[in-house]
Design a protein around this motif. Structure first.
Motif, PDB file in Angstrom:
ATOM      1  N   GLY A  70      18.731  10.029 -42.350  1.00  0.00           N
ATOM      2  CA  GLY A  70      19.288   9.950 -40.927  1.00  0.00           C
ATOM      3  C   GLY A  70      18.773   9.181 -39.849  1.00  0.00           C
ATOM      4  N   HIS A  71      17.366   9.081 -39.803  1.00  0.00           N
ATOM      5  CA  HIS A  71      16.921   8.415 -38.914  1.00  0.00           C
ATOM      6  C   HIS A  71      17.070   6.784 -39.159  1.00  0.00           C
ATOM      7  CE1 HIS A  71      14.911  11.663 -36.702  1.00  0.00           C
ATOM      8  NE2 HIS A  71      14.403  11.947 -37.963  1.00  0.00           N
ATOM      9  N   LEU A  72      16.838   6.569 -40.336  1.00  0.00           N
ATOM     10  CA  LEU A  72      17.121   5.192 -40.839  1.00  0.00           C
ATOM     11  C   LEU A  72      18.384   4.794 -40.503  1.00  0.00           C
ATOM     12  CD1 LEU A  72      15.525   3.026 -42.574  1.00  0.00           C
ATOM     13  CD2 LEU A  72      16.955   3.500 -44.440  1.00  0.00           C
ATOM     14  N   LYS A  73      19.597   5.754 -40.729  1.00  0.00           N
ATOM     15  CA  LYS A  73      21.061   5.220 -40.279  1.00  0.00           C
ATOM     16  C   LYS A  73      21.236   5.113 -38.962  1.00  0.00           C
ATOM     17  CE  LYS A  73      23.664   6.508 -44.370  1.00  0.00           C
ATOM     18  NZ  LYS A  73      24.843   7.315 -44.709  1.00  0.00           N
ATOM     19  N   ALA A  74      20.497   5.886 -38.100  1.00  0.00           N
ATOM     20  CA  ALA A  74      20.668   6.028 -36.567  1.00  0.00           C
ATOM     21  C   ALA A  74      20.122   4.696 -36.018  1.00  0.00           C
ATOM     22  CB  ALA A  74      20.053   7.348 -36.163  1.00  0.00           C
ATOM     23  N   ALA A  75      18.935   4.280 -36.732  1.00  0.00           N
ATOM     24  CA  ALA A  75      18.102   3.211 -36.073  1.00  0.00           C
ATOM     25  C   ALA A  75      18.763   1.976 -36.306  1.00  0.00           C
ATOM     26  CB  ALA A  75      16.784   3.159 -36.496  1.00  0.00           C
ATOM     27  N   HIS A  76      19.685   2.053 -37.428  1.00  0.00           N
ATOM     28  CA  HIS A  76      20.197   0.628 -37.724  1.00  0.00           C
ATOM     29  C   HIS A  76      21.734   0.518 -37.496  1.00  0.00           C
ATOM     30  CE1 HIS A  76      16.446  -1.313 -39.283  1.00  0.00           C
ATOM     31  NE2 HIS A  76      16.345  -0.157 -39.731  1.00  0.00           N
ATOM     32  N   HIS A  77      22.381   1.901 -36.673  1.00  0.00           N
ATOM     33  CA  HIS A  77      23.688   1.884 -36.339  1.00  0.00           C
ATOM     34  C   HIS A  77      24.384   1.862 -37.611  1.00  0.00           C
ATOM     35  CE1 HIS A  77      21.981   1.533 -32.330  1.00  0.00           C
ATOM     36  NE2 HIS A  77      21.407   0.471 -32.610  1.00  0.00           N
ATOM     37  N   LEU A  78      23.998   2.390 -38.683  1.00  0.00           N
ATOM     38  CA  LEU A  78      25.056   2.523 -39.882  1.00  0.00           C
ATOM     39  C   LEU A  78      25.789   3.772 -39.822  1.00  0.00           C
ATOM     40  CD1 LEU A  78      22.311   1.911 -42.367  1.00  0.00           C
ATOM     41  CD2 LEU A  78      24.214   0.221 -41.608  1.00  0.00           C
TER      42      LEU A  78
END
Lengths: 132, 132
Positions: free
Chosen positions: A69-77
């Protein structure tokens, strides 16, 4: 191990919310044949071990999805990935079938866990997203 | 690992039934930074491993509860045991808390599994109990 008819009902041995006869305090296995009781204890210990394993597995799973979740949020996925989802469901159903578990149950379970993941991510979004 | 706001939504990475943008065919992680993609793949592999473990744990659990069901039926023991149930719920909530998992979720999960156990036992009862 034979089956006999006792009518439908819980037989859950794991708390089905239906009380059997108001036997409050003390287990309702009191006074049964010692061999039967020993077998019941053996099975219950296995059930308890498995439940502990599942709880810890799921705790680890939520750590992973939290990171995703954090990864996707940080990379606007985009939050959802339909092709990944379809693969997961197909794979879980296959695994369940091989393990002699109802594939429909496995799919329902995945959806149940997913609902919790969504709840987590909504909380993350609320924490980071303070819109009026 | 930072959080940024993307609004509420799935972020589930595990199929939440909401499609993100109709990207049919092909993963919607196509074309992202290779390092981010590698991290996502790593996390997804862990999620898949955990899901497989949980499915197999639950298959084993149902084998146990199936045996309990037959044992209780054969020895005319009441299907439910409220004191056992209360112990199980309290224990699972405690385990969940220690594992940093929402105890309410653990309890809901137990109830979800229990519902399936009941379904199994009702099937056993139907098979053995041919009442008009």
């Amino acid at each position: 191990m034979t089956t006999s008819s006792t009518g439908s009902g819980g037989n859950g041995d794991i708390g089905d919310g239906r009380t059997a006869g108001g036997g409050e305090g003390g287990s309702n296995t009191d006074g049964i044949d010692p061999d039967v009781r020993a077998e019941l204890v053996r099975l219950r210990e296995s059930i308890d071990n498995i439940d502990a394993a599942v709880v810890h597995m799921l705790a680890e799973r939520f750590k992973c999805t939290q990171q995703v979740g954090h990864l996707k949020a940080a990379h606007h996925l985009p939050p959802a990935d339909p092709s990944r989802e379809a693969q997961q469901i197909a794979r879980l159903r296959r695994l369940a079938e091989n393990a002699n578990l109802d594939p429909a149950f496995a799919e329902k379970l995945l959806n149940f866990v997913i609902a919790e993941v969504i709840r987590h991510h909504e909380r993350i979004a609320e924490d980071t997203n303070t819109r009026g």
